[in-house]
Design an enzyme around this catalytic site. Structure first.
Site, PDB file in Angstrom:
ATOM      1  CG  HIS A  19     -39.555 -25.389  -2.951  1.00 14.30           C
ATOM      2  ND1 HIS A  19     -40.642 -25.982  -2.347  1.00 14.30           N
ATOM      3  CD2 HIS A  19     -39.011 -24.597  -2.006  1.00 14.30           C
ATOM      4  CE1 HIS A  19     -40.746 -25.555  -1.093  1.00 14.30           C
ATOM      5  NE2 HIS A  19     -39.758 -24.712  -0.864  1.00 14.30           N
ATOM      6  CD  GLU A 206     -39.532 -27.918   5.406  1.00 12.10           C
ATOM      7  OE1 GLU A 206     -40.534 -27.198   5.470  1.00 12.10           O
ATOM      8  OE2 GLU A 206     -38.387 -27.468   5.177  1.00 12.10           O
TER       9      GLU A 206
HETATM   10  O1  LIG Z   1     -38.331 -24.968   3.904  1.00 20.99           O
HETATM   11  C1  LIG Z   1     -39.125 -24.124   4.311  1.00 20.99           C
HETATM   12  N1  LIG Z   1     -40.236 -24.514   4.985  1.00 20.99           N
HETATM   13  C2  LIG Z   1     -41.166 -23.639   5.423  1.00 20.99           C
HETATM   14  N2  LIG Z   1     -41.049 -22.326   5.268  1.00 20.99           N
HETATM   15  C3  LIG Z   1     -39.944 -21.865   4.631  1.00 20.99           C
HETATM   16  C4  LIG Z   1     -38.956 -22.715   4.132  1.00 20.99           C
HETATM   17  N3  LIG Z   1     -38.001 -21.959   3.571  1.00 20.99           N
HETATM   18  C5  LIG Z   1     -38.387 -20.682   3.713  1.00 20.99           C
HETATM   19  N4  LIG Z   1     -39.553 -20.613   4.356  1.00 20.99           N
HETATM   20  C6  LIG Z   1     -40.318 -19.412   4.735  1.00 20.99           C
HETATM   21  O2  LIG Z   1     -40.927 -18.874   3.586  1.00 20.99           O
HETATM   22  C7  LIG Z   1     -40.903 -17.467   3.693  1.00 20.99           C
HETATM   23  C8  LIG Z   1     -41.204 -16.830   2.372  1.00 20.99           C
HETATM   24  O3  LIG Z   1     -40.243 -17.086   1.415  1.00 20.99           O
HETATM   25  C9  LIG Z   1     -39.545 -17.202   4.293  1.00 20.99           C
HETATM   26  O4  LIG Z   1     -39.452 -15.919   4.868  1.00 20.99           O
HETATM   27  C10 LIG Z   1     -39.443 -18.304   5.332  1.00 20.99           C
HETATM   28  O5  LIG Z   1     -40.027 -17.883   6.548  1.00 20.99           O
HETATM   29 ZN   LIG Z   2     -39.457 -23.892   1.023  1.00 25.80          ZN
END
Ligand SMILES: O=c1[nH]cnc2c1ncn2[C@@H]1O[C@H](CO)[C@@H](O)[C@H]1O
Ligand SMILES: [Zn+2]
Length: 360
Positions: A19, A206
């Site tokens: 991840h 989350e």
């Molecule tokens: O931890 C997270 N939870 C939800 N969405 C996320 C997290 N980290 C990043 N992104 C989202 O995933 C997109 C594509 O990579 C990123 O642009 C961000 O908006």
């Molecule tokens: Zn993520």
């Protein structure tokens, strides 16, 4: 032997990452270069050191929504074939330098078309960077294509995941703000992927709790859970302090559903209070299929080795634990069984044996 692994030792251990967001792991220097070359004028600063600090601080708000706002800058500079290939190449280089032997890296192609690239051009540019970076630096990278959960392009992205499955795309994911955007919003995409025998993970549990995890698994059929930390809400303690699993938690454990845990990121978004209080401690003790990940190396100021080092400090983990997390991750990868087995028996286990030997 269970002496405490140091950060340097951990860097030498063969690691597996499931991840990690491509647009969450850029080098600050690269952001500055790409902004200049691509005419992106919205960066908060053009000093790489200042930018590194800005991302870490802006991401530390306790809210997923605010954490996600910082991605406008990384996505903003990843809008050309050259930029995408460079970022993917450097991602491979940085992960290999940290001792990662296999990684699944994700990003949302739909976010990289603002200056006119097609989704296919985006996907091919990233595959190209991973392929070259992987070959030159000795790391295998599988791509996960992500659909943004607040948008309505998941079916299109799922179809591309299937179309590019033999070219390096190993799976699909949905990401973005979780509250208000349940996984079932994208049920058609998940059903399509199941019919195609394709693999997918879902960010769930989350910033929202058990209903999100339940939908991801029991409605959508997720192979893995992105984060999944809130599964802890379905575990109680009896009067003697013995943990009792509710039906959903028991299902997740019994089915060996992998949890892609990202400790530092969870603290920044408020999904966990501290590393020491992170549910990973209990979930590991209860033998859930836990894996350790970075989420966003830039925003969280971290690396795979640093995530491990923080856990070692908080939970007194030794080499056995680190190997267990690593083998868990390799077992849970979306590449074929034979290849996973080869990496476990040919790379991971011998790598840990060597490290322990050196330190005995
Ligand atoms: O931890 C997270 N939870 C939800 N969405 C996320 C997290 N980290 C990043 N992104 C989202 O995933 C997109 C594509 O990579 C990123 O642009 C961000 O908006
Ligand atoms: Zn993520």
């Amino acid at each position: 032997m269970n002496d405490r692994p140091s950060l340097d030792d951990i860097r030498r251990a063969p690691k597996v990452l499931l991840h990690d967001h491509l647009d969450g792991g850029l080098r600050p220097e690269t952001i500055v270069d790409l902004a200049r070359d691509g005419g992106y004028g919205d960066l908060p600063t053009t000093d790489p050191g200042g930018l590194r600090t800005w991302f870490a601080e802006a991401s530390d708000s306790g809210s997923l929504e605010r954490y996600l706002e910082t991605f406008s800058h990384t996505v903003g500079v990843m809008q050309s074939v050259e930029a995408l290939t460079r970022v993917a190449y450097e991602c491979a280089e940085d992960l290999a330098a940290d001792g990662v032997v296999y990684a699944e890296v994700r990003y949302a192609p739909e976010q990289h078309t603002t200056t006119g690239l097609t989704l296919e051009q985006v996907i091919e540019a990233v595959l190209d960077g991973f392929e070259r970076g992987g070959r030159e630096h000795g790391i295998r990278i599988g791509t996960l294509v992500t659909a943004m959960r607040h948008q309505a392009r998941s079916m299109e992205i799922a179809e591309l995941a299937v179309r590019y499955r033999d070219a390096g795309v190993v799976g699909f994911d949905i990401a973005g703000a979780e509250a208000g955007y349940p996984p079932t919003r994208h049920l058609d995409a998940f059903e399509y992927l199941q019919r195609e025998n394709a693999h997918f993970t879902i960010h769930a549990g989350e910033a929202f709790g058990l209903p999100s995890i339940w939908q991801a698994i029991q409605w959508c059929g997720a192979d893995r859970l992105g984060h999944g930390v809130r599964i802890i809400d379905d575990i109680t303690e009896d009067e003697d302090g013995v943990p009792e699993l509710g039906r959903l938690a028991a299902y997740v454990r019994d089915k060996r559903i992998p949890l892609e845990m990202c400790p530092t990121s969870n603290i920044q978004t408020g999904a966990a209070k501290s590393i020491a209080e992170h549910p990973i401690g209990l979930l590991r003790r209860l033998s859930f299929r836990v894996t350790v990940n970075t989420d966003n190396r830039l925003m969280s100021g971290t690396t795979p080795s640093r995530e491990f080092a923080k856990l070692v400090e908080a939970f007194d983990y030794g080499w056995d634990d680190l190997q267990w997390f690593t083998v868990n991750a390799m077992k849970s990868a979306f590449i074929g069984f034979t290849e996973r087995l080869e990496l476990i028996n040919g790379v991971i286990k011998p790598g840990f044996v060597e490290l322990r030997g050196d330190r005995a």
